[in-house]
Scaffold this motif. Structure first.
Motif, PDB file in Angstrom:
ATOM      1  N   ASP A 243       0.833  -1.210   0.000  1.00  0.00           N
ATOM      2  CA  ASP A 243       0.000   0.000   0.000  1.00  0.00           C
ATOM      3  C   ASP A 243       0.864   1.255   0.000  1.00  0.00           C
ATOM      4  OD1 ASP A 243      -2.444  -1.396   0.056  1.00  0.00           O
ATOM      5  OD2 ASP A 243      -2.419  -1.504   2.244  1.00  0.00           O
ATOM      6  N   LEU A 244       1.925   1.231   0.790  1.00  0.00           N
ATOM      7  CA  LEU A 244       2.819   2.384   0.866  1.00  0.00           C
ATOM      8  C   LEU A 244       3.506   2.636  -0.472  1.00  0.00           C
ATOM      9  CD1 LEU A 244       4.406   1.565   4.323  1.00  0.00           C
ATOM     10  CD2 LEU A 244       2.765   3.383   3.851  1.00  0.00           C
ATOM     11  N   ILE A 245       4.022   1.585  -1.074  1.00  0.00           N
ATOM     12  CA  ILE A 245       4.695   1.702  -2.373  1.00  0.00           C
ATOM     13  C   ILE A 245       3.713   2.226  -3.421  1.00  0.00           C
ATOM     14  CG2 ILE A 245       5.692   0.358  -4.281  1.00  0.00           C
ATOM     15  CD1 ILE A 245       7.692   0.710  -2.073  1.00  0.00           C
ATOM     16  N   GLY A 246       2.517   1.665  -3.429  1.00  0.00           N
ATOM     17  CA  GLY A 246       1.504   2.101  -4.389  1.00  0.00           C
ATOM     18  C   GLY A 246       1.144   3.558  -4.211  1.00  0.00           C
ATOM     19  N   ASP A 247       1.011   3.991  -2.954  1.00  0.00           N
ATOM     20  CA  ASP A 247       0.695   5.395  -2.689  1.00  0.00           C
ATOM     21  C   ASP A 247       1.794   6.317  -3.195  1.00  0.00           C
ATOM     22  OD1 ASP A 247      -1.693   4.660  -1.497  1.00  0.00           O
ATOM     23  OD2 ASP A 247      -0.944   4.891   0.555  1.00  0.00           O
ATOM     24  N   VAL A 248       3.040   5.923  -2.994  1.00  0.00           N
ATOM     25  CA  VAL A 248       4.161   6.751  -3.458  1.00  0.00           C
ATOM     26  C   VAL A 248       4.173   6.812  -4.986  1.00  0.00           C
ATOM     27  CG1 VAL A 248       6.685   6.918  -3.579  1.00  0.00           C
ATOM     28  CG2 VAL A 248       5.568   6.362  -1.402  1.00  0.00           C
ATOM     29  N   LEU A 249       4.003   5.664  -5.640  1.00  0.00           N
ATOM     30  CA  LEU A 249       3.996   5.652  -7.107  1.00  0.00           C
ATOM     31  C   LEU A 249       2.864   6.514  -7.669  1.00  0.00           C
ATOM     32  CD1 LEU A 249       4.773   1.897  -7.860  1.00  0.00           C
ATOM     33  CD2 LEU A 249       6.258   3.861  -8.316  1.00  0.00           C
ATOM     34  N   ARG A 250       1.667   6.325  -7.122  1.00  0.00           N
ATOM     35  CA  ARG A 250       0.523   7.097  -7.614  1.00  0.00           C
ATOM     36  C   ARG A 250       0.712   8.587  -7.335  1.00  0.00           C
ATOM     37  NH1 ARG A 250      -5.308   4.993  -6.776  1.00  0.00           N
ATOM     38  NH2 ARG A 250      -4.739   4.073  -8.751  1.00  0.00           N
ATOM     39  N   GLY A 251       1.181   8.917  -6.136  1.00  0.00           N
ATOM     40  CA  GLY A 251       1.392  10.322  -5.793  1.00  0.00           C
ATOM     41  C   GLY A 251       2.380  10.997  -6.731  1.00  0.00           C
TER      42      GLY A 251
ATOM     43  N   SER B 127       2.372  -3.690 -18.018  1.00  0.00           N
ATOM     44  CA  SER B 127       0.995  -3.458 -18.480  1.00  0.00           C
ATOM     45  C   SER B 127       0.309  -2.404 -17.618  1.00  0.00           C
ATOM     46  CB  SER B 127       0.188  -4.760 -18.457  1.00  0.00           C
ATOM     47  OG  SER B 127      -0.170  -5.111 -17.143  1.00  0.00           O
ATOM     48  N   MET B 128      -0.563  -1.651 -18.263  1.00  0.00           N
ATOM     49  CA  MET B 128      -1.299  -0.606 -17.552  1.00  0.00           C
ATOM     50  C   MET B 128      -2.174  -1.193 -16.437  1.00  0.00           C
ATOM     51  SD  MET B 128      -3.671   2.438 -19.110  1.00  0.00           S
ATOM     52  CE  MET B 128      -4.980   1.358 -19.607  1.00  0.00           C
ATOM     53  N   PRO B 129      -2.904  -2.305 -16.673  1.00  0.00           N
ATOM     54  CA  PRO B 129      -3.698  -2.867 -15.568  1.00  0.00           C
ATOM     55  C   PRO B 129      -2.840  -3.314 -14.385  1.00  0.00           C
ATOM     56  CG  PRO B 129      -4.456  -3.752 -17.664  1.00  0.00           C
ATOM     57  CD  PRO B 129      -3.192  -2.976 -17.936  1.00  0.00           C
ATOM     58  N   TYR B 130      -1.643  -3.846 -14.675  1.00  0.00           N
ATOM     59  CA  TYR B 130      -0.770  -4.287 -13.581  1.00  0.00           C
ATOM     60  C   TYR B 130      -0.260  -3.084 -12.784  1.00  0.00           C
ATOM     61  CZ  TYR B 130       2.589  -6.952 -10.910  1.00  0.00           C
ATOM     62  OH  TYR B 130       3.286  -7.530  -9.881  1.00  0.00           O
ATOM     63  N   LEU B 131       0.133  -2.023 -13.458  1.00  0.00           N
ATOM     64  CA  LEU B 131       0.581  -0.822 -12.753  1.00  0.00           C
ATOM     65  C   LEU B 131      -0.552  -0.260 -11.896  1.00  0.00           C
ATOM     66  CD1 LEU B 131       2.675   1.342 -12.114  1.00  0.00           C
ATOM     67  CD2 LEU B 131       1.952   2.558 -14.192  1.00  0.00           C
ATOM     68  N   SER B 132      -1.762  -0.288 -12.412  1.00  0.00           N
ATOM     69  CA  SER B 132      -2.906   0.173 -11.636  1.00  0.00           C
ATOM     70  C   SER B 132      -3.078  -0.667 -10.369  1.00  0.00           C
ATOM     71  CB  SER B 132      -4.177   0.110 -12.492  1.00  0.00           C
ATOM     72  OG  SER B 132      -5.309   0.413 -11.706  1.00  0.00           O
ATOM     73  N   GLU B 133      -2.947  -1.980 -10.510  1.00  0.00           N
ATOM     74  CA  GLU B 133      -3.056  -2.875  -9.344  1.00  0.00           C
ATOM     75  C   GLU B 133      -1.951  -2.591  -8.326  1.00  0.00           C
ATOM     76  OE1 GLU B 133      -5.247  -6.073  -9.017  1.00  0.00           O
ATOM     77  OE2 GLU B 133      -6.415  -4.558 -10.079  1.00  0.00           O
ATOM     78  N   VAL B 134      -0.752  -2.335  -8.796  1.00  0.00           N
ATOM     79  CA  VAL B 134       0.367  -2.016  -7.897  1.00  0.00           C
ATOM     80  C   VAL B 134       0.077  -0.710  -7.173  1.00  0.00           C
ATOM     81  CG1 VAL B 134       2.814  -1.391  -7.788  1.00  0.00           C
ATOM     82  CG2 VAL B 134       2.083  -3.321  -9.198  1.00  0.00           C
ATOM     83  N   GLU B 135      -0.374   0.302  -7.897  1.00  0.00           N
ATOM     84  CA  GLU B 135      -0.680   1.595  -7.275  1.00  0.00           C
ATOM     85  C   GLU B 135      -1.777   1.480  -6.219  1.00  0.00           C
ATOM     86  OE1 GLU B 135      -1.679   4.687 -10.014  1.00  0.00           O
ATOM     87  OE2 GLU B 135       0.398   5.003 -10.630  1.00  0.00           O
ATOM     88  N   ARG B 136      -2.725   0.585  -6.438  1.00  0.00           N
ATOM     89  CA  ARG B 136      -3.822   0.425  -5.486  1.00  0.00           C
ATOM     90  C   ARG B 136      -3.481  -0.545  -4.352  1.00  0.00           C
ATOM     91  NH1 ARG B 136      -8.527  -1.660  -8.215  1.00  0.00           N
ATOM     92  NH2 ARG B 136      -7.171  -2.309  -9.882  1.00  0.00           N
TER      93      ARG B 136
ATOM     94  N   SER C  92      10.944  -6.564  -7.362  1.00  0.00           N
ATOM     95  CA  SER C  92      11.876  -5.441  -7.322  1.00  0.00           C
ATOM     96  C   SER C  92      12.160  -4.917  -8.727  1.00  0.00           C
ATOM     97  CB  SER C  92      13.178  -5.826  -6.624  1.00  0.00           C
ATOM     98  OG  SER C  92      13.782  -6.926  -7.268  1.00  0.00           O
ATOM     99  N   GLU C  93      12.134  -5.796  -9.730  1.00  0.00           N
ATOM    100  CA  GLU C  93      12.353  -5.362 -11.112  1.00  0.00           C
ATOM    101  C   GLU C  93      11.208  -4.452 -11.578  1.00  0.00           C
ATOM    102  OE1 GLU C  93      14.606  -9.159 -10.577  1.00  0.00           O
ATOM    103  OE2 GLU C  93      12.542  -8.599 -10.184  1.00  0.00           O
ATOM    104  N   VAL C  94       9.984  -4.829 -11.248  1.00  0.00           N
ATOM    105  CA  VAL C  94       8.829  -4.022 -11.648  1.00  0.00           C
ATOM    106  C   VAL C  94       8.856  -2.686 -10.918  1.00  0.00           C
ATOM    107  CG1 VAL C  94       6.302  -3.852 -11.516  1.00  0.00           C
ATOM    108  CG2 VAL C  94       7.375  -5.959 -12.332  1.00  0.00           C
ATOM    109  N   LEU C  95       9.166  -2.715  -9.614  1.00  0.00           N
ATOM    110  CA  LEU C  95       9.233  -1.471  -8.847  1.00  0.00           C
ATOM    111  C   LEU C  95      10.312  -0.547  -9.394  1.00  0.00           C
ATOM    112  CD1 LEU C  95       8.745  -2.733  -5.187  1.00  0.00           C
ATOM    113  CD2 LEU C  95       7.056  -1.683  -6.714  1.00  0.00           C
TER     114      LEU C  95
END
Length: 140
Positions: A45-53, A72-81, A88-91
């Motif tokens: 949740d913290l990582i997603g909040d930072v990415l989205r912010g 993928s855009m859906p995967y990034l959305s899931e990570v942000e949420r 670690s590679e995706v992050l």
């Protein structure tokens, strides 16, 4: 026997019914009887909040950042949420697409964790000295 008509089903709740809203005068909150324990924030949740912010601060779209990170855009959305535990590679790819290093992303998430944890730890009454949270440890 039973007062039910033979053609009526009997409903047995699996969970007790939730109590209605507390009376306005009832004391509630951390440290009070009946108050729910504060939930510690999850790393995803913290990582997603930072990415989205950061993405929103740069006024960029999910598609733009996902394309730049080659995810993928859906995967990034899931990570942000906070719905997915990203590798670690995706992050690192998402962070670089936003002009951040992986260390910057993790440092910002750590700062948010410290901020939120200090709120939670002040609500707890453990009777021991609080920890300093001055390090970062990740486990896979």
């Amino acid at each position: 026997m039973s007062n039910r008509a033979p053609d009526q089903a009997r409903v047995v709740p699996l969970r007790p019914k939730a109590a209605g809203p507390a009376a306005p005068t009832a004391p509630r909150g951390p440290g009070r009887p009946g108050a729910p324990a504060p939930r510690e924030p999850l790393w995803r949740d913290l990582i997603g909040d930072v990415l989205r912010g950061e993405r929103l601060a740069q006024e960029r779209t999910l598609k733009d950042v996902a394309d730049a990170a080659r995810i993928s855009m859906p995967y990034l959305s899931e990570v942000e949420r906070g719905r997915k535990e990203a590798s670690s590679e995706v992050l690192a790819a998402a962070a670089h697409a936003l002009g951040l290093g992986l260390g910057d992303l993790l440092s910002r998430a750590q700062g948010e964790l410290i901020r939120l944890s200090s709120r939670h730890s002040s609500a707890r009454s453990s009777g021991t000295a609080g920890s300093s949270h001055d390090g970062l440890c990740l486990a896979a």
